[in-house]
Write an enzyme that holds these catalytic residues in place. Structure first.
Site, PDB file in Angstrom:
ATOM      1  CD  GLU A 199     -48.499  46.591  37.782  1.00 34.88           C
ATOM      2  OE1 GLU A 199     -48.749  45.438  38.211  1.00 34.88           O
ATOM      3  OE2 GLU A 199     -49.125  47.607  38.160  1.00 34.88           O
ATOM      4  CG  HIS A 216     -53.720  43.894  42.610  1.00 35.46           C
ATOM      5  ND1 HIS A 216     -54.830  44.384  43.259  1.00 35.46           N
ATOM      6  CD2 HIS A 216     -53.472  44.743  41.580  1.00 35.46           C
ATOM      7  CE1 HIS A 216     -55.253  45.480  42.636  1.00 35.46           C
ATOM      8  NE2 HIS A 216     -54.443  45.722  41.625  1.00 35.46           N
TER       9      HIS A 216
END
Length: 389
Positions: A332, A274
């Site tokens: 995700e 991330h």
């Protein structure tokens, strides 16, 4: 930080690639604290709101600035958003044509929202009052799930299902999409994800929305640009590719070899890493629990077990082969598993994500336009030397 002088003697300041850690604006909407693994909406923990599946409360908070103070305020907000869900009947012909075109679902959503905004007579944000801007933001966020479901049904030769204002927006979205009122546990699971997806700092799509808003453009243009950014595989396009990865791995016993091959050859592993978090993404931890509860209740398949095994394998192999690298699970991986369990087609994962993020984009666009300053950075020319005429 390098400082140079351009040909007009204007001071230029070099910033990191990707604008990493560069503050470009002030916001009262929310914040992400990457080192802590924490994010909030207007000071209220995003994880706590999501864990309680308080989607409409979080929407109220982000869009209007505060949580409902009582049941009457909650009811008023639900009525306001419910009345904004319907698609103008005059657009059914145009939208059904778009649904059967070669456009992908994200492009269909962009086009559909632009048509609805135009049919509604929405104006440039620059020309609107604060109340009108708020109405614009609620309208687009409210109608987006209806539009996503209708476009999908038209594309598969089915008639769209009208929204039901007596249902909460998440339950109604699944009903309009699948034709069946969902199990409350599935609606709650999806509500958890969507609540956690409303806003998340100055990511690429949110920043895009703010750049367009700084020009005073209409809100549909702002969110249209944001949708374009979100469609990228490195942003909102990741969940569907995460399922592709799980398909490729196939079984838990294949995870170790698959992951090692990717890490050793520098391949990308979807669902990990991330731009901000240097610890576990709190949304991933939250949704892992959601997915495992659905699995225990018989509402999700062994895809959940595979995702957990892959997560554990990736972290173990990375610690072994890339020690010290801060690469952890992001939202995700389990978002994909949860949406699949809820019956959402893979091609609608990113549009579904967008239906929640529209709330954040609307708030950011309205906040940015109040600043009155157009966002206009400089660049450094590095091409061939200029020549006089």
């Amino acid at each position: 930080m390098a400082i140079t002088i351009d040909r007009n003697d204007t001071q230029l300041i070099d910033v990191p690639r990707g604008l990493t850690n560069v503050v470009v604006a002030e916001t009262a909407i929310g914040d992400v604290r990457g080192e802590e693994g924490f994010f909030h909406y207007r000071g209220v923990s995003g994880v706590e709101l999501a864990a309680e599946a308080r989607f409409e409360d979080a929407w109220n908070l982000v869009a209007l600035g505060g949580l409902p103070r009582d049941g009457a305020e909650s009811a008023a907000f639900r009525a306001r958003t419910a009345s904004a869900r319907a698609i103008p009947e005059s657009l059914h012909g145009s939208l059904s044509s778009i649904a059967t075109s070669a456009l992908d679902p994200m492009a269909q959503l962009r086009t559909g929202l632009a048509l609805i905004s135009s049919a509604d007579g929405r104006r440039a944000l620059y020309d609107e009052t604060e109340t009108e801007r708020s109405d614009d933001a609620i309208r687009l966020a409210a109608v987006a799930p209806t539009l996503i479901a209708a476009l999908h049904r038209w594309s598969t030769g089915q008639d769209p299902i009208e929204p039901d204002g007596d249902l909460d927006p998440v339950t109604d979205y699944l009903r309009m999409l699948t034709g069946v009122t969902p199990d409350i546990r599935l609606a709650t699971a999806l509500g958890t994800y969507l609540t956690a997806a409303i806003d998340h700092g100055f990511n690429a799509s949110t920043f895009t929305a703010r750049v367009i808003a700084s020009t005073g453009a209409d809100l549909a243009s702002c969110v249209g640009g944001a949708l374009g950014a979100l469609s990228g595989p490195l942003h909102g396009g990741a969940p569907a590719r995460t399922l592709d990865m799980l398909d490729d791995i196939g079984a838990p016993e294949r995870a170790d070899a698959w992951v090692r091959e990717r890490v050793q050859h520098g391949g990308r592993i979807m669902g990990f890493g991330h731009a901000v978090y240097r610890t576990e993404d709190p949304r991933s931890r939250l949704l892992r629990g959601v997915a495992q509860r659905l699995r225990a209740d018989g509402l999700a398949t062994d895809r959940v077990d595979l995702a957990v095994t892959v997560e554990q394998t990736v972290l173990r192999v990375l610690d072994e082969l890339k020690p010290g690298r801060a690469l952890r699970t992001n939202v995700e991986l389990y978002a994909a598993v949860v949406m699949e369990a809820c019956g959402i087609p893979r091609e609608l994962f990113t549009p579904t994500f967008a239906s929640a993020r529209l709330i954040g984009w609307g708030a950011h666009a309205c906040e940015q336009v109040q600043d009155g300053k157009i966002l206009r950075p400089s660049s450094r020319y590095v091409g061939a030397a200029s020549r006089p005429r």
